[in-house]
Design a protein around this motif. Structure first.
Motif, PDB file in Angstrom:
ATOM      1  N   VAL A   1     -25.503  11.094   0.754  1.00 38.01           N
ATOM      2  CA  VAL A   1     -25.262  11.503   2.148  1.00 38.01           C
ATOM      3  C   VAL A   1     -26.128  12.709   2.500  1.00 38.01           C
ATOM      4  O   VAL A   1     -26.729  12.774   3.581  1.00 38.01           O
ATOM      5  N   ASN A   2     -26.216  13.667   1.583  1.00 36.80           N
ATOM      6  CA  ASN A   2     -27.036  14.858   1.835  1.00 36.80           C
ATOM      7  C   ASN A   2     -28.511  14.494   2.019  1.00 36.80           C
ATOM      8  O   ASN A   2     -29.202  15.070   2.871  1.00 36.80           O
ATOM      9  N   ILE A   3     -28.993  13.543   1.215  1.00 39.10           N
ATOM     10  CA  ILE A   3     -30.383  13.093   1.363  1.00 39.10           C
ATOM     11  C   ILE A   3     -30.572  12.415   2.709  1.00 39.10           C
ATOM     12  O   ILE A   3     -31.594  12.621   3.386  1.00 39.10           O
ATOM     13  N   ALA A   4     -29.594  11.628   3.123  1.00 40.17           N
ATOM     14  CA  ALA A   4     -29.665  10.976   4.436  1.00 40.17           C
ATOM     15  C   ALA A   4     -29.727  12.022   5.551  1.00 40.17           C
ATOM     16  O   ALA A   4     -30.480  11.865   6.523  1.00 40.17           O
ATOM     17  N   LYS A   5     -28.966  13.090   5.407  1.00 42.82           N
ATOM     18  CA  LYS A   5     -28.992  14.158   6.417  1.00 42.82           C
ATOM     19  C   LYS A   5     -30.351  14.855   6.445  1.00 42.82           C
ATOM     20  O   LYS A   5     -30.855  15.209   7.535  1.00 42.82           O
TER      21      LYS A   5
ATOM     22  N   GLU B   1     -38.165   7.338   2.656  1.00 47.96           N
ATOM     23  CA  GLU B   1     -39.530   6.806   2.553  1.00 47.96           C
ATOM     24  C   GLU B   1     -39.984   6.168   3.861  1.00 47.96           C
ATOM     25  O   GLU B   1     -41.149   6.301   4.258  1.00 47.96           O
ATOM     26  N   THR B   2     -39.078   5.456   4.510  1.00 44.26           N
ATOM     27  CA  THR B   2     -39.420   4.745   5.754  1.00 44.26           C
ATOM     28  C   THR B   2     -39.112   5.572   6.990  1.00 44.26           C
ATOM     29  O   THR B   2     -39.404   5.147   8.108  1.00 44.26           O
ATOM     30  N   GLN B   3     -38.496   6.744   6.776  1.00 45.88           N
ATOM     31  CA  GLN B   3     -38.059   7.624   7.863  1.00 45.88           C
ATOM     32  C   GLN B   3     -37.220   6.842   8.873  1.00 45.88           C
ATOM     33  O   GLN B   3     -37.394   6.955  10.084  1.00 45.88           O
TER      34      GLN B   3
ATOM     35  N   ASN C   1     -24.717   4.639  -6.928  1.00 49.17           N
ATOM     36  CA  ASN C   1     -26.116   4.417  -7.288  1.00 49.17           C
ATOM     37  C   ASN C   1     -26.864   3.713  -6.159  1.00 49.17           C
ATOM     38  O   ASN C   1     -28.004   4.074  -5.832  1.00 49.17           O
ATOM     39  N   GLU C   2     -26.231   2.729  -5.545  1.00 52.67           N
ATOM     40  CA  GLU C   2     -26.867   2.023  -4.433  1.00 52.67           C
ATOM     41  C   GLU C   2     -27.024   2.941  -3.227  1.00 52.67           C
ATOM     42  O   GLU C   2     -28.045   2.902  -2.531  1.00 52.67           O
ATOM     43  N   ALA C   3     -26.028   3.779  -2.979  1.00 54.40           N
ATOM     44  CA  ALA C   3     -26.123   4.724  -1.853  1.00 54.40           C
ATOM     45  C   ALA C   3     -27.302   5.663  -2.046  1.00 54.40           C
ATOM     46  O   ALA C   3     -28.039   5.976  -1.108  1.00 54.40           O
ATOM     47  N   LEU C   4     -27.485   6.103  -3.305  1.00 51.18           N
ATOM     48  CA  LEU C   4     -28.617   6.972  -3.607  1.00 51.18           C
ATOM     49  C   LEU C   4     -29.933   6.239  -3.359  1.00 51.18           C
ATOM     50  O   LEU C   4     -30.884   6.798  -2.784  1.00 51.18           O
ATOM     51  N   ARG C   5     -29.992   4.972  -3.763  1.00 49.43           N
ATOM     52  CA  ARG C   5     -31.203   4.171  -3.550  1.00 49.43           C
ATOM     53  C   ARG C   5     -31.493   3.987  -2.051  1.00 49.43           C
ATOM     54  O   ARG C   5     -32.619   4.170  -1.597  1.00 49.43           O
ATOM     55  N   TYR C   6     -30.465   3.651  -1.296  1.00 54.91           N
ATOM     56  CA  TYR C   6     -30.648   3.450   0.142  1.00 54.91           C
ATOM     57  C   TYR C   6     -31.096   4.739   0.829  1.00 54.91           C
ATOM     58  O   TYR C   6     -31.875   4.707   1.780  1.00 54.91           O
ATOM     59  N   SER C   7     -30.598   5.879   0.334  1.00 60.02           N
ATOM     60  CA  SER C   7     -30.971   7.155   0.959  1.00 60.02           C
ATOM     61  C   SER C   7     -32.447   7.469   0.712  1.00 60.02           C
ATOM     62  O   SER C   7     -33.135   7.988   1.600  1.00 60.02           O
ATOM     63  N   ILE C   8     -32.941   7.146  -0.480  1.00 55.60           N
ATOM     64  CA  ILE C   8     -34.356   7.365  -0.773  1.00 55.60           C
ATOM     65  C   ILE C   8     -35.217   6.408   0.044  1.00 55.60           C
ATOM     66  O   ILE C   8     -36.286   6.788   0.565  1.00 55.60           O
TER      67      ILE C   8
END
Length: 219
Positions: free
Chosen positions: A100-104, A37-39, A26-33
């Motif tokens: 991870v996919n969102i981070a990519k 947002e901040t690019q 859940n935290e990983a998902l939050r950090y990825s969003i």
């Protein structure tokens, strides 16, 4: 420590490991969003690097579960508790993969100015994140009411997904040069929608744990 007491202690430890994986995912998902947002490319790269923790926890849960079954030969609800822990860990590990996919996708978008406000994506994430939190509580508390709540909340995530995709498709008609970014943002929404689906799977596992029968909610 008596055998039965030791077994209950081990089940509690297994539950803690699953909860730890759930919190991490859940935290990983939050950090990825937040990285989206901040690019922030560096933060996105860090999310990718940290994913090994989810893999390690997943393997620990599997190994510990197999050891418990081999040593204790549990039956009835105790056996279901172990089986459900394995199934839920698999869903949580997939949720961490979606982060991870969102981070990519964030890395692929880079520093290009975002075409639209991504507030709806943030709202979609918040609903998904709340689902994950409640699903973990449902597992820990063996609470059917909370599992049902997770299932109901999935409809809201699906609604967000449909609305945002329509908005992105409309934007692509006006600004064809932004199609690569629109594609990545569509992927982000899809990853969140899939994370919600896996969270619904967790609710299904809680139903199985308590009622002893399978419920195919996502089919």
């Amino acid at each position: 420590m008596p055998v039965r007491e030791k077994f209950q202690f081990d089940l509690s430890e297994l539950r803690k490991k699953v909860t730890e994986l759930g919190i991490f995912a859940n935290e990983a998902l939050r950090y990825s969003i937040e990285a989206l947002e901040t690019q922030d490319i560096n933060n996105a790269l860090e999310i990718i690097d940290n994913d090994t923790k989810a893999d390690v926890l997943y393997e620990e849960i599997n190994d510990f579960s197999i050891l418990l079954i081999a040593k204790q030969q549990p039956v009835a609800i105790d056996l279901r508790r172990i089986i459900v822990a394995i199934k839920i860990a698999s869903d949580l590990e997939r949720i961490a993969d979606f982060a991870v996919n969102i981070a990519k996708s964030t890395i692929r978008i880079g520093k290009t100015e975002l075409i639209d406000s991504i507030v709806p994506i943030r709202e979609m994430f918040e609903k998904t994140s709340e689902m994950i939190q409640i699903a973990i509580e449902a597992f820990n508390e063996e609470d059917v009411t909370k599992a049902n709540l997770v299932v109901d909340m999935d409809d809201a995530v699906d609604d967000y997904y449909g609305q945002i995709i329509k908005q992105l498709l409309h934007s692509s008609q006006d600004k064809l040069d932004t199609l690569p970014q629109i594609t990545q943002l569509s992927f982000v929404c899809r990853y969140l929608e899939r994370a919600a689906d896996h969270t619904t799977n967790i609710a299904e596992s809680v139903f199985y744990l308590i009622k002893g029968k399978h419920y195919e909610i996502n089919s």
